[in-house]
Design an enzyme around this catalytic site. Structure first.
Site, PDB file in Angstrom:
ATOM      1  NE  ARG A  63      -3.890   1.948   2.358  1.00  0.00           N
ATOM      2  CZ  ARG A  63      -4.041   2.478   3.332  1.00  0.00           C
ATOM      3  NH1 ARG A  63      -3.364   2.799   4.238  1.00  0.00           N
ATOM      4  NH2 ARG A  63      -5.315   3.614   3.263  1.00  0.00           N
ATOM      5  CG  HIS A  67      -1.579   5.422  -0.480  1.00  0.00           C
ATOM      6  ND1 HIS A  67      -2.394   5.978   0.426  1.00  0.00           N
ATOM      7  CD2 HIS A  67      -2.451   4.405  -0.683  1.00  0.00           C
ATOM      8  CE1 HIS A  67      -3.559   5.270   0.460  1.00  0.00           C
ATOM      9  NE2 HIS A  67      -3.383   4.263  -0.082  1.00  0.00           N
ATOM     10  CG  ASN A  95      -1.306   9.059   2.568  1.00  0.00           C
ATOM     11  OD1 ASN A  95      -1.634   7.957   2.177  1.00  0.00           O
ATOM     12  ND2 ASN A  95      -0.711   9.754   1.955  1.00  0.00           N
ATOM     13  CG  HIS A 194      -7.988  -4.011  -0.300  1.00  0.00           C
ATOM     14  ND1 HIS A 194      -9.014  -3.303  -0.528  1.00  0.00           N
ATOM     15  CD2 HIS A 194      -6.855  -3.564  -0.387  1.00  0.00           C
ATOM     16  CE1 HIS A 194      -8.407  -1.945  -0.357  1.00  0.00           C
ATOM     17  NE2 HIS A 194      -7.231  -2.163  -0.117  1.00  0.00           N
TER      18      HIS A 194
END
Length: 321
Positions: A63, A67, A95, A194
């Site tokens: 992740r 990001h 975040n 996920h």
């Protein structure tokens, strides 16, 4: 005279082609082969140690790379702390309190600096860490292209606008990913990350309490036990994949078909719209999902890298040199 002009034009065209080839060639899986031959094995060891200590860290590192790449490109801007001229992305709404793994990257960077000072960028370490984290929990591997340089800026405002939200519609998600050169199929494959990791109650509270038709009632009831409507449970965690939360597999997609997606932005991928067929395909073929996920991660790693003399190689990942 005409032939001279033609020759000049051809020469200039060749220069442009060579310049473009150089730019593209700067990202290469063998970038550190001569300057830091033990870089990749050092990073891999640091990531394995971190994931063996806490299995959830694998999801956090994947992740973190995602990001990072969606804001200013894959340039480690997400790692920068607040400074007089820097508005840290760490404090952006998507975040703050949820992105993890900074200390793992710092540790890997420290180890690499000890053998090859000022050589390997934080941006490349983040990219390699995502791949090594996937492998550490049984996920696919891929060849990571290297040679990115680190940004000297960060943008909280871009992080606020460029990162997807757990409340986003399919159109909004498709548009966000499309703006980064990623297709709907890439988006569904990347969402499959996920299959590991956990989410905070605040991100799925509305979904499990709204009694909608797109969620399995038993699944919602189970999740309500640790995620009530009051703020006291906001930070309680639940696995994104109820079945095999610590293993990288295709159960995430099987869950969506059963209306057991934890986040609204997960379930929207199987809601009678254009991505249903992709979810169904991945639910039936783990190998197709794995290969598509790997390809999408490589594609994501190509988003606006800083190369050549642009940016810098930070000594410490959280501050500009």
């Amino acid at each position: 005279m005409a032939s001279t002009r033609t020759s000049v034009c051809l020469f200039l065209s060749m220069l442009l082609v060579l310049a473009n080839m150089q730019c593209e060639a700067q990202l290469s899986s063998t970038f550190y082969e001569k300057t830091c031959p033990n870089a990749l094995s050092t990073i891999r060891s640091a990531i394995r140690t971190a994931v063996s200590r806490e299995r959830r860290m694998a999801a956090s590192l994947v992740r973190l790379h995602f990001h990072d790449c969606f804001v200013q490109g894959c340039d480690a801007s997400i790692l920068l702390d607040d400074a007089p001229s820097i508005s840290s992305e760490k404090k952006a709404i998507n975040n703050n309190g949820s992105i993890r793994g900074y200390e793992v990257i710092d540790d890997a960077k420290s180890q690499v600096e000890s053998i090859c000072p000022g050589t390997v960028s934080c941006a490349d370490i983040v990219a390699v860490a995502a791949r090594d984290a996937s492998v550490a929990v049984g996920g696919p591997t891929w060849s990571v292209k290297l040679g990115r340089r680190d940004s000297t800026t960060a943008s909280r405002s871009l992080a606020e606008s460029n990162l997807p939200s757990f409340r986003d519609s399919l159109d909004r998600l498709t548009s966000l990913f499309g703006s980064k050169g990623l297709s709907q199929r890439d988006m569904v494959a990347l969402s499959g990350s996920h299959t590991i990791g956990q989410a905070r109650c605040v991100t799925f509270r509305d979904r499990i309490h709204n009694n909608a038709s797109d969620i399995d009632a038993g699944f919602a009831s189970t999740r309500k036990r640790r995620c009530s409507l009051d703020d006291a449970s906001s930070d309680n965690l639940a696995p994104l994949d109820l079945v095999t939360p610590n293993s990288f597999d295709n159960n995430y997609f099987k869950n969506l078909i059963q209306k057991k997606g934890l986040l609204q932005s997960d379930q929207i991928l199987f809601s009678g719209e254009s991505t249903d067929s992709i979810v169904t395909e991945y639910s039936k073929s783990p190998s197709t999902f794995s290969s598509d996920f790997a390809a999408a991660m490589v594609k994501m790693g190509d988003i606006d890298p800083k190369t050549g003399s642009v940016g810098q190689i930070r000594k410490f990942c959280n501050v500009v040199n």
